[in-house]
Enzyme design. Structure first.
Site, mmCIF file in Angstrom:
data_model
loop_
_atom_site.group_PDB
_atom_site.id
_atom_site.type_symbol
_atom_site.label_atom_id
_atom_site.label_comp_id
_atom_site.label_asym_id
_atom_site.label_seq_id
_atom_site.Cartn_x
_atom_site.Cartn_y
_atom_site.Cartn_z
ATOM 1 N NE ARG A 117 -4.440 -0.984 1.120
ATOM 2 C CZ ARG A 117 -5.664 -0.510 0.877
ATOM 3 N NH1 ARG A 117 -5.878 0.788 0.876
ATOM 4 N NH2 ARG A 117 -6.660 -1.303 0.657
ATOM 5 C CG HIS A 138 -0.724 1.555 -4.973
ATOM 6 N ND1 HIS A 138 -0.884 0.920 -6.180
ATOM 7 C CD2 HIS A 138 -1.744 2.448 -4.891
ATOM 8 C CE1 HIS A 138 -1.940 1.419 -6.811
ATOM 9 N NE2 HIS A 138 -2.493 2.333 -6.045
#
Lengths: 208, 208
Positions: free
Chosen positions: B44, B47
């Protein structure tokens, strides 16, 4: 940078000195290629990310600071791709349409809500400032709008990611629209907000 | 990751694959030292930043994902240092006290509003989750509160900057409180939100 206590001011002062040194290290001789105002924006981004590489990645195209400052002084609106970017920007006339009911409706047609939110904002975008910190699809839709005749005063284009983000940023740099963007996949909400608040501070002649 | 259109889903899928490859490259053999859930949180963050270095910088201390997921399932509140972090977190019971009138009052005593907001949140922090993406001074104040007996279930500690941030994060890692933090100056709102939304997704058994 928003710090109002003695502690906060001291941290801000020392941080600024370190940030400036890091930027000098990264840019070397090339630091001469940037205006004083551009360097202030770069400082903001490095300050917000602690990532000096941004000094090499930020691109100022078509006199963006001049146009951005002018737009703010004239009270033009800012449109963001996501609410998190909106929340960070210190300017009352900042709007985000991603949670608009109509964006949910439009998204049923198979587009992202980010794309839908740009379409919905079309009239506000014309003559306004657009800040994209997240969604490459929003930037691609904005480029469609620009190709159809919509003219934002400034686009802050720093969507993040390994898919489509680099390409979309390259595309906005190939338009006539004033833009501040990053080369490559890096970017994000913190970067977008740092740039936008830098422009706003410059419009108030604040030391950014 | 929030994408609902076909385009959005395709981008998300390809992006995930690239992110995983980048993390493998950065961690090498050390990837075995992380749990599946920890790797999902790392994904996450990479990203959200397009910065694979975070795979090396994130530290999971005192079983933080377990405690964070449990707290969310029990409906405990999340307290953030700044509104931008609050805006990005997809959880109704998320609070930020930095714009509270009492924070402005307290700040007149010479502390930062970030510090004041932590003091004001004291009772909510006890048993809740604290997410600090910006202000090192907020984290230092939180550590004071912890030393005085306040027990958050999880601290997501990723304040950014070259002054005090590294030290404050080191200090939170030296407490018994479950924490997710970064080594060094890097961090920021985008990183904080990515981690928090990862914990929330895990609590719903969503593929994060």
């Amino acid at each position: 940078m928003g710090a109002i206590s003695k502690d906060g001011l001291e941290i801000a002062k020392r941080a600024r000195e370190i940030v400036r040194e890091k930027i000098k290290d990264v840019l070397g001789e090339k630091i001469k290629n940037f205006s004083k105002e551009e360097l202030l924006i770069i400082e903001r981004v490095v300050h917000a990310t602690a990532d000096p590489e941004y000094a090499k990645l930020l691109v100022f195209k078509n006199n963006p600071i001049y146009h951005g400052v002018k737009a703010i002084k004239e009270g033009k609106p800012i449109i963001t791709d996501v609410n998190m970017v909106k929340a960070g920007i210190r300017y009352d006339k900042t709007y985000c349409f991603i949670d608009d009911e109509r964006a949910y409706e439009l998204a049923k047609q198979g587009i992202t809500r980010a794309v839908a939110s740009m379409r919905l904002a079309k009239e506000v975008i014309d003559g306004g400032i657009v800040v994209i910190g997240n969604a490459p699809t929003a930037l691609l839709e904005l480029i469609n709008l620009i190709n159809s005749g919509i003219k934002p005063k400034l686009v802050i284009a720093v969507p993040v990611g390994f898919v489509k983000a680099s390409e979309a940023k390259e595309m906005i740099r190939n338009t006539d629209v004033p833009s501040i963007s990053t080369i490559g996949p890096k970017g994000g909400s913190s970067v977008a907000v740092a740039i936008a608040n830098g422009i706003i501070a410059l419009s108030k002649n604040e030391r950014v």
